[in-house]
Design an enzyme around this catalytic site. Structure first.
Site, mmCIF file in Angstrom:
data_model
loop_
_atom_site.group_PDB
_atom_site.id
_atom_site.type_symbol
_atom_site.label_atom_id
_atom_site.label_comp_id
_atom_site.label_asym_id
_atom_site.label_seq_id
_atom_site.Cartn_x
_atom_site.Cartn_y
_atom_site.Cartn_z
ATOM 1 C CG ASP A 181 0.155 2.888 1.125
ATOM 2 O OD1 ASP A 181 1.080 2.782 0.272
ATOM 3 O OD2 ASP A 181 -1.091 2.487 0.790
ATOM 4 C CG HIS B 270 4.185 0.574 1.724
ATOM 5 N ND1 HIS B 270 3.072 0.212 1.326
ATOM 6 C CD2 HIS B 270 4.173 -0.101 2.844
ATOM 7 C CE1 HIS B 270 2.449 -0.762 1.930
ATOM 8 N NE2 HIS B 270 3.251 -0.795 3.181
#
Length: 387
Positions: free
Chosen positions: A219, A242
């Site tokens: 993430d 991310h």
């Protein structure tokens, strides 16, 4: 005018294996001069690092003056409170007792987590306010319990620092969030599952320093959310994942504020985003005085992105008039390659356009830039250009 206290809630949530290599080192923060462009970024005061024994006032935040000198610092070893560090014994109570001793000390304290040991920890809250400055020296490895039932009372929290002043985390050790068990049971992997209580780094704090953080999450590598202010992060290694995010902000028509953020030095590889600011439509507040400098990217899909129409849900989000204002953001000495056709994407609100965006010495190759509803200034060589 009242003097602001640098109290904060710091939520450290780690998913897969995260190497937290945090250390102090000699560094001069030269380069872009905020004073040269007062309409874009205001000068803020704070800390400057000189080796590992002393912290002095410089730019960045309104810290109280640190007086942490090696000769006057009290050292508290977690082993003196019963920690075993064998990777299987629950050391949570020992860490809690060590923290209580440190927090009650009237002199500066160094909490030592020794090298070569693995400390198994269940969810734990380190509560303040404390009487003096505290340094947590993580030389060993902190390991999160992989028993999901341990987190039933704590939601998404594993390590929580609440209402603590002048905290420094360093030591070159490792923080292992044991994230595989959570990803296996995550709603992002299996839609029938509930959301996992552990995800990534979620930072909510004021006046804190993180140096040399290494991450391999699935993430956001770092997510700085509402309530964060006067934050400095340096020497970040990120990928895959991310990327580095401010937000998301303003979800559910909420009011959100983030300010005085400095990221100095980062290497991102193979991430889905690079430097991202993301806000929901319908929110309010601001994300301001943010500086990204000295960042290298390799094969990053969205190297620079401001997304004021962020929508992380299965149904399309309704268009709304209000938005979190994004202003006074500097991108300085950013270079690398984009894995997508768009290297710079400023998708700002029509009613609340992005203000005071500065691009200085940015080279992201032959990809294009898409810039909507943004007031920006280019300095030096900037590639690609906003049209």
């Amino acid at each position: 005018m009242a003097v602001e206290k640098n109290t904060f809630s710091f939520i450290l949530i780690v998913l897969p294996l995260i190497s937290c290599c945090v250390s102090l080192h000699t560094q001069e923060d030269s380069g872009y001069d905020f004073r040269a462009f007062p309409s874009y970024v205001r000068l803020i005061e704070g800390v400057k690092l000189h080796n590992s024994s002393k912290i002095e006032i410089g730019r960045y935040s309104h810290f109280n003056k640190f007086r942490i000198l090696a000769a006057s610092t009290k050292t508290i070893n977690v082993h003196n409170f019963g920690a075993q560090g064998d990777g299987s014994t629950d050391d949570t109570k020992a860490f809690q007792k060590a923290w209580e001793e440190a927090c009650s000390s009237s002199s500066a304290v160094n909490v030592l987590v020794p090298k070569g040991k693995n400390y198994l920890l269940k969810p734990i809250t380190f509560s303040g306010p404390c009487k003096s400055e505290i340094t947590i020296q993580i030389a060993g490895t902190l390991v999160a319990s992989n028993d999901r039932s341990d987190y039933s009372k704590y939601g998404r929290h594993w390590l929580l620092f609440d209402s603590v002043q002048n905290l420094i985390v360093e030591g070159g050790g490792t923080i292992n969030g044991n994230g595989n068990v959570w990803w296996q049971n995550s709603c992002k992997i299996n839609k029938a599952k509930e959301a996992a209580p552990l995800s990534d780094w979620r930072l909510i704090f004021s006046g804190d320093i993180f140096d040399q953080v290494c991450n391999s999450t699935r993430d956001d590598c770092i997510s700085i959310v509402s309530g964060s202010k006067k934050v400095r992060a340096t020497d970040i290694t990120c990928g895959p994942g991310h990327g580095i995010s401010i937000g998301s902000l303003g979800s559910g028509n909420s009011e959100a504020y983030v300010s005085d953020i400095v990221l100095n030095g980062a290497k991102l590889s193979g991430t889905t985003n690079g430097l991202r600011i993301k806000t929901w439509q319908g929110g309010s507040g601001s994300a301001s005085n943010i500086k990204f400098r000295n960042v290298e990217m390799q094969n990053v899909k969205n190297p620079i992105i401001i997304d004021q129409s962020y929508c992380d849900q299965s149904k399309p989000c309704k268009e709304q008039g209000s938005a979190v204002q994004v202003k006074n953001v500097v991108y300085q000495n950013i270079k690398g390659t984009s894995a997508s056709n768009v290297a710079i994407d400023f998708d700002c609100s029509k009613k609340y356009p992005c203000q005071g965006i500065v691009l200085q010495n940015v080279n992201l190759g032959s990809a294009k830039a898409e810039c909507n509803n943004v007031n920006f200034k280019s300095i030096g060589t900037v590639t690609p250009h906003c049209s």
